[in-house]
Design a protein around this motif. Sequence first.
Motif, PDB file in Angstrom:
ATOM      1  N   ALA A  20       0.829  -1.215   0.000  1.00  0.00           N
ATOM      2  CA  ALA A  20       0.000   0.000   0.000  1.00  0.00           C
ATOM      3  C   ALA A  20       0.861   1.261   0.000  1.00  0.00           C
ATOM      4  CB  ALA A  20      -0.934  -0.009   1.205  1.00  0.00           C
ATOM      5  N   ILE A  21       1.941   1.252   0.757  1.00  0.00           N
ATOM      6  CA  ILE A  21       2.843   2.415   0.787  1.00  0.00           C
ATOM      7  C   ILE A  21       3.458   2.638  -0.594  1.00  0.00           C
ATOM      8  CG2 ILE A  21       5.073   3.249   1.655  1.00  0.00           C
ATOM      9  CD1 ILE A  21       4.332   1.938   4.347  1.00  0.00           C
ATOM     10  N   LEU A  22       4.005   1.596  -1.176  1.00  0.00           N
ATOM     11  CA  LEU A  22       4.651   1.730  -2.481  1.00  0.00           C
ATOM     12  C   LEU A  22       3.642   2.128  -3.554  1.00  0.00           C
ATOM     13  CD1 LEU A  22       7.245   1.618  -4.051  1.00  0.00           C
ATOM     14  CD2 LEU A  22       6.979  -0.858  -4.229  1.00  0.00           C
ATOM     15  N   GLU A  23       2.454   1.577  -3.476  1.00  0.00           N
ATOM     16  CA  GLU A  23       1.410   1.934  -4.438  1.00  0.00           C
ATOM     17  C   GLU A  23       1.092   3.432  -4.350  1.00  0.00           C
ATOM     18  OE1 GLU A  23      -2.728  -0.009  -6.076  1.00  0.00           O
ATOM     19  OE2 GLU A  23      -2.128  -0.453  -4.023  1.00  0.00           O
ATOM     20  N   GLN A  24       0.997   3.955  -3.142  1.00  0.00           N
ATOM     21  CA  GLN A  24       0.724   5.390  -2.972  1.00  0.00           C
ATOM     22  C   GLN A  24       1.871   6.251  -3.503  1.00  0.00           C
ATOM     23  OE1 GLN A  24      -2.181   6.921  -2.152  1.00  0.00           O
ATOM     24  NE2 GLN A  24      -2.832   4.811  -2.436  1.00  0.00           N
ATOM     25  N   ILE A  25       3.097   5.803  -3.316  1.00  0.00           N
ATOM     26  CA  ILE A  25       4.249   6.538  -3.862  1.00  0.00           C
ATOM     27  C   ILE A  25       4.159   6.583  -5.379  1.00  0.00           C
ATOM     28  CG2 ILE A  25       6.756   6.479  -4.192  1.00  0.00           C
ATOM     29  CD1 ILE A  25       6.982   5.381  -1.298  1.00  0.00           C
ATOM     30  N   GLY A  30       2.574   9.790 -10.536  1.00  0.00           N
ATOM     31  CA  GLY A  30       1.851   9.734 -11.798  1.00  0.00           C
ATOM     32  C   GLY A  30       1.681   8.370 -12.428  1.00  0.00           C
ATOM     33  N   ILE A  31       2.127   7.320 -11.757  1.00  0.00           N
ATOM     34  CA  ILE A  31       1.939   5.960 -12.288  1.00  0.00           C
ATOM     35  C   ILE A  31       0.640   5.420 -11.700  1.00  0.00           C
ATOM     36  CG2 ILE A  31       2.848   3.611 -12.359  1.00  0.00           C
ATOM     37  CD1 ILE A  31       5.654   4.854 -12.192  1.00  0.00           C
ATOM     38  N   THR A  32      -0.324   5.156 -12.571  1.00  0.00           N
ATOM     39  CA  THR A  32      -1.635   4.739 -12.071  1.00  0.00           C
ATOM     40  C   THR A  32      -2.035   3.329 -12.497  1.00  0.00           C
ATOM     41  OG1 THR A  32      -2.689   5.807 -13.969  1.00  0.00           O
ATOM     42  CG2 THR A  32      -2.500   7.105 -11.933  1.00  0.00           C
ATOM     43  N   ASP A  33      -1.345   2.757 -13.476  1.00  0.00           N
ATOM     44  CA  ASP A  33      -1.643   1.387 -13.905  1.00  0.00           C
ATOM     45  C   ASP A  33      -0.758   0.443 -13.102  1.00  0.00           C
ATOM     46  OD1 ASP A  33      -2.425  -0.905 -15.170  1.00  0.00           O
ATOM     47  OD2 ASP A  33      -1.705  -0.329 -17.165  1.00  0.00           O
ATOM     48  N   ILE A  34      -1.228   0.135 -11.895  1.00  0.00           N
ATOM     49  CA  ILE A  34      -0.434  -0.636 -10.935  1.00  0.00           C
ATOM     50  C   ILE A  34      -1.128  -1.965 -10.644  1.00  0.00           C
ATOM     51  CG2 ILE A  34       0.547  -0.651  -8.605  1.00  0.00           C
ATOM     52  CD1 ILE A  34       0.320   2.480  -8.744  1.00  0.00           C
ATOM     53  N   SER A 108      13.579   0.253   4.158  1.00  0.00           N
ATOM     54  CA  SER A 108      13.739   1.327   5.143  1.00  0.00           C
ATOM     55  C   SER A 108      14.292   2.609   4.537  1.00  0.00           C
ATOM     56  CB  SER A 108      14.650   0.865   6.283  1.00  0.00           C
ATOM     57  OG  SER A 108      15.940   0.546   5.774  1.00  0.00           O
ATOM     58  N   THR A 109      14.833   2.533   3.317  1.00  0.00           N
ATOM     59  CA  THR A 109      15.410   3.721   2.684  1.00  0.00           C
ATOM     60  C   THR A 109      14.536   4.283   1.563  1.00  0.00           C
ATOM     61  OG1 THR A 109      16.681   2.489   1.029  1.00  0.00           O
ATOM     62  CG2 THR A 109      17.746   2.876   3.166  1.00  0.00           C
ATOM     63  N   VAL A 110      13.433   3.639   1.273  1.00  0.00           N
ATOM     64  CA  VAL A 110      12.588   4.062   0.165  1.00  0.00           C
ATOM     65  C   VAL A 110      11.755   5.277   0.567  1.00  0.00           C
ATOM     66  CG1 VAL A 110      10.673   3.399  -1.353  1.00  0.00           C
ATOM     67  CG2 VAL A 110      12.507   1.784  -0.870  1.00  0.00           C
ATOM     68  N   THR A 111      11.844   6.297  -0.282  1.00  0.00           N
ATOM     69  CA  THR A 111      11.040   7.510  -0.115  1.00  0.00           C
ATOM     70  C   THR A 111      10.423   7.862  -1.467  1.00  0.00           C
ATOM     71  OG1 THR A 111      12.863   8.994  -0.699  1.00  0.00           O
ATOM     72  CG2 THR A 111      12.640   8.404   1.648  1.00  0.00           C
ATOM     73  N   ASP A 112       9.532   8.830  -1.453  1.00  0.00           N
ATOM     74  CA  ASP A 112       8.945   9.318  -2.703  1.00  0.00           C
ATOM     75  C   ASP A 112      10.045   9.752  -3.663  1.00  0.00           C
ATOM     76  OD1 ASP A 112       6.772   9.093  -0.992  1.00  0.00           O
ATOM     77  OD2 ASP A 112       5.882  10.984  -1.603  1.00  0.00           O
ATOM     78  N   GLU A 113      11.023  10.473  -3.133  1.00  0.00           N
ATOM     79  CA  GLU A 113      12.109  10.999  -3.974  1.00  0.00           C
ATOM     80  C   GLU A 113      12.956   9.882  -4.593  1.00  0.00           C
ATOM     81  OE1 GLU A 113      13.141  13.940  -5.344  1.00  0.00           O
ATOM     82  OE2 GLU A 113      11.112  14.467  -4.716  1.00  0.00           O
ATOM     83  N   VAL A 114      13.249   8.853  -3.825  1.00  0.00           N
ATOM     84  CA  VAL A 114      14.045   7.729  -4.335  1.00  0.00           C
ATOM     85  C   VAL A 114      13.314   7.062  -5.502  1.00  0.00           C
ATOM     86  CG1 VAL A 114      14.911   5.410  -3.785  1.00  0.00           C
ATOM     87  CG2 VAL A 114      15.314   7.292  -2.201  1.00  0.00           C
ATOM     88  N   VAL A 115      12.027   6.806  -5.336  1.00  0.00           N
ATOM     89  CA  VAL A 115      11.249   6.158  -6.390  1.00  0.00           C
ATOM     90  C   VAL A 115      11.126   7.082  -7.602  1.00  0.00           C
ATOM     91  CG1 VAL A 115       9.009   5.172  -7.001  1.00  0.00           C
ATOM     92  CG2 VAL A 115      10.016   4.679  -4.768  1.00  0.00           C
ATOM     93  N   LYS A 116      10.879   8.356  -7.354  1.00  0.00           N
ATOM     94  CA  LYS A 116      10.765   9.317  -8.457  1.00  0.00           C
ATOM     95  C   LYS A 116      12.066   9.371  -9.256  1.00  0.00           C
ATOM     96  CE  LYS A 116       9.367  14.056  -9.384  1.00  0.00           C
ATOM     97  NZ  LYS A 116       8.874  15.302  -8.803  1.00  0.00           N
ATOM     98  N   GLU A 117      13.187   9.383  -8.563  1.00  0.00           N
ATOM     99  CA  GLU A 117      14.495   9.412  -9.232  1.00  0.00           C
ATOM    100  C   GLU A 117      14.718   8.143 -10.061  1.00  0.00           C
ATOM    101  OE1 GLU A 117      18.861  10.682  -9.309  1.00  0.00           O
ATOM    102  OE2 GLU A 117      17.316  11.673  -8.140  1.00  0.00           O
TER     103      GLU A 117
END
Length: 128
Positions: A20-25, A30-34, A108-117
């Motif tokens: 759920a956390i990763l899906e929200q990130i 902007g990725i909606t086909d999950i 433990s290191t995953v953030t919105d910014e990490v995934v966006k990058e």
Amino acid sequence: MKNLQTFPAFIVDDDPFWTAILEQILIGIGITDIHTFEDGVDCLEQIHLNPALIFLDYQMSNSDGLDILQKIKASSPEVEVVFCTALESLEVAIAAMEFGSAEYLLKSTVTDEVVKELVSTFQSNKVA
């Protein structure tokens, strides 16, 4: 350039909270086909959906992430696979990279910014 946000993303993890956390990130960038899967076997059965990106856990109750990674890369070598696990293991990280994982992230290191990058990097590496 191929826009990864228009292609499916898979989350393969048996932890519903983490999923759920990763899906929200992903939705937030902007990725909606999950598509989410609790084990690798279900993921492999849906690989025909041609995901651009797969977040793959290592330790799942019904499947081993390294085995699933090898099968994903054998059938769809162009898919970007990110190993995303709570297990901090240099041995597993090296094996994941050798088997074709684009990245090895600790949950433990995953953030919105990490995934966006990551998504931005993958997108800039793809050609139409």
